[in-house]
Design a protein around this motif. Sequence first.
Motif, short mmCIF file in Angstrom:
data_model
loop_
_atom_site.label_atom_id
_atom_site.label_comp_id
_atom_site.label_asym_id
_atom_site.label_seq_id
_atom_site.Cartn_x
_atom_site.Cartn_y
_atom_site.Cartn_z
N CYS A 1 36.49 35.30 43.39
CA CYS A 1 37.18 35.98 42.29
C CYS A 1 38.17 35.02 41.68
O CYS A 1 38.84 34.28 42.39
CB CYS A 1 37.91 37.21 42.85
SG CYS A 1 39.12 37.93 41.74
N HIS B 1 45.21 41.18 45.18
CA HIS B 1 44.54 40.81 46.43
C HIS B 1 45.37 41.27 47.61
O HIS B 1 46.61 41.25 47.57
CB HIS B 1 44.33 39.29 46.48
CG HIS B 1 43.27 38.81 45.53
ND1 HIS B 1 43.42 37.69 44.76
CD2 HIS B 1 42.05 39.33 45.25
CE1 HIS B 1 42.32 37.54 44.01
NE2 HIS B 1 41.48 38.52 44.29
N HIS C 1 35.47 45.10 43.61
CA HIS C 1 36.68 44.30 43.73
C HIS C 1 37.34 44.09 42.36
O HIS C 1 38.54 44.32 42.19
CB HIS C 1 36.29 42.95 44.38
CG HIS C 1 37.38 41.96 44.50
ND1 HIS C 1 37.99 41.64 45.70
CD2 HIS C 1 37.98 41.15 43.58
CE1 HIS C 1 38.91 40.71 45.51
NE2 HIS C 1 38.92 40.39 44.22
N GLU C 2 36.54 43.69 41.37
CA GLU C 2 37.11 43.38 40.05
C GLU C 2 37.64 44.62 39.35
O GLU C 2 38.66 44.57 38.66
CB GLU C 2 36.08 42.67 39.18
CG GLU C 2 35.62 41.31 39.70
CD GLU C 2 36.75 40.31 39.91
OE1 GLU C 2 37.82 40.47 39.30
OE2 GLU C 2 36.56 39.38 40.73
N SER D 1 40.46 36.27 39.27
CA SER D 1 41.39 37.13 38.52
C SER D 1 42.82 36.66 38.63
O SER D 1 43.59 36.74 37.66
CB SER D 1 41.28 38.57 39.02
OG SER D 1 40.00 39.08 38.73
N HIS E 1 41.08 45.24 40.43
CA HIS E 1 42.08 44.47 39.65
C HIS E 1 42.33 45.16 38.30
O HIS E 1 43.47 45.30 37.87
CB HIS E 1 41.58 43.05 39.37
CG HIS E 1 41.59 42.14 40.56
ND1 HIS E 1 42.66 42.03 41.41
CD2 HIS E 1 40.64 41.26 41.02
CE1 HIS E 1 42.37 41.12 42.35
NE2 HIS E 1 41.16 40.66 42.13
N TYR F 1 38.33 38.84 50.53
CA TYR F 1 37.27 37.96 50.02
C TYR F 1 36.04 37.92 50.93
O TYR F 1 35.22 37.00 50.83
CB TYR F 1 37.82 36.52 49.88
CG TYR F 1 38.42 36.19 48.54
CD1 TYR F 1 38.64 37.16 47.57
CD2 TYR F 1 38.76 34.87 48.23
CE1 TYR F 1 39.20 36.82 46.36
CE2 TYR F 1 39.32 34.53 47.02
CZ TYR F 1 39.54 35.51 46.07
OH TYR F 1 40.08 35.17 44.87
ZN ZN Z 1 40.09 39.25 43.10
#
Ligand code: ZN
Length: 415
Positions: free
Chosen positions: A25, A235, A225-226, A27, A229, A289
């Motif tokens: 990721c 995280h 996951h995204e 982000s 965000h 992660y």
């Molecule tokens: Zn991330």
Amino acid sequence: MKKLLLPILCVGIGTMLQAQTPQRCSSHEYHQHQLAQHPELADTEAEINRAAEHYANNGGKQDRTVVTIPVVFHVVYQTASENISSTRILEQLQVLNDDYRKLNTDRVNVPSAWSGIAADCEIQFCLAKRTPTNTWTDGINRVSTTVSSFDINTDDVKFTSMGGTNVWDRTKYLNIWVCDLGGGILGYAQFPGGPASTDGVVLDYRYTGKTGASPPYNKGRTATHEVGHYLGLYHIWGDDGSSCSGSDQVQDTPNQGAENYNCYNVGQVLTDNCSPAAPGVMWMNYMDYTDDACMYMFTNGQKTRMWNVLNGTRSSILTSNACTPVGLEELNVLNAISVYPSPSNGEVTLDFNGQNASDVDVTVYNTVGQAVLTARYATLTDSRIIIDLSEMAVGVYAIEVRYGGEKVNRKVVIQ
Ligand SMILES: [Zn+2]
């Protein structure tokens, strides 16, 4: 393992394009990049964090209604393999719905120490059924491009002028771009409060959906996951390198030094310098992660933080009509119509029960199907139409009402 892999994360945003190692990721790096370009975003972020803390301290989400977020997938492709199938898009949507409603089958793997805080986030997702200009869509916007690989630095996939495709109104849609993303990046998201033209999530096509996706990121969890965000989650380790000072601003996630990679056995306790005793760190959290097969929970605290965003910065999406098919809203207006009295001596009221309509066409048919009255009403008075059937023969009449491309039928008896 953490120290070994840390340099990959620390690759600067300007140099990561040549890297080929998959990067879970970007982000955080994207966010730092946006903060540098738009320093005022720091104030917005601080305000969101203050509101989230206040919200959490006051009991969190009060309204128990499950929310549905309309999604448009922009599939921007140069090659056939980048133009991923609708099946994969639907798989991806299903993963999002399972994970955010705690319906994922691997939820049973959540360690007993945390089973009590594993959250049904009460958030679900639907594919858009109308475009921003109110035409039909299946929620998948396929755009061919000459760009072979898109660049996180320029956000080019989000702009038609740069070979991508423009955002759909972010107040109504969660925009998810699927493309060939440079630098081995699996995906990135814009945090709440950022610019309107770049709002949403970007996924590399290789890690979207399940069928044909690249292991070990082939269970759709990059999107889970995204979108976390996108809804304001950081995280889980707090993006502070490996120290214990950083925070994800969530109260019930254990303090964690750095990110975890790969997979761990079900129930395996993993400790670090920030959480040195069992149950250790929450490596199975969607905001770590680990591989797709090894992340399977959000916490109640993360849910509360996301709901703060949904009740604040992103509240407009709660009233979006993007998943309502074109015409259905108009049909709902028509469905509200009541006709009275029946039987009638001739004066008949079509009552729209307070709903507004304009350019309404009314046709009245006799029992043999002949149109005996046709009229258009440009506007309504008091949400009603009154028609005069006093000259008609005694009998049953069908009243057809057309509005907004839809129609309904009512009956009235003239005596
Ligand atoms: Zn991330």
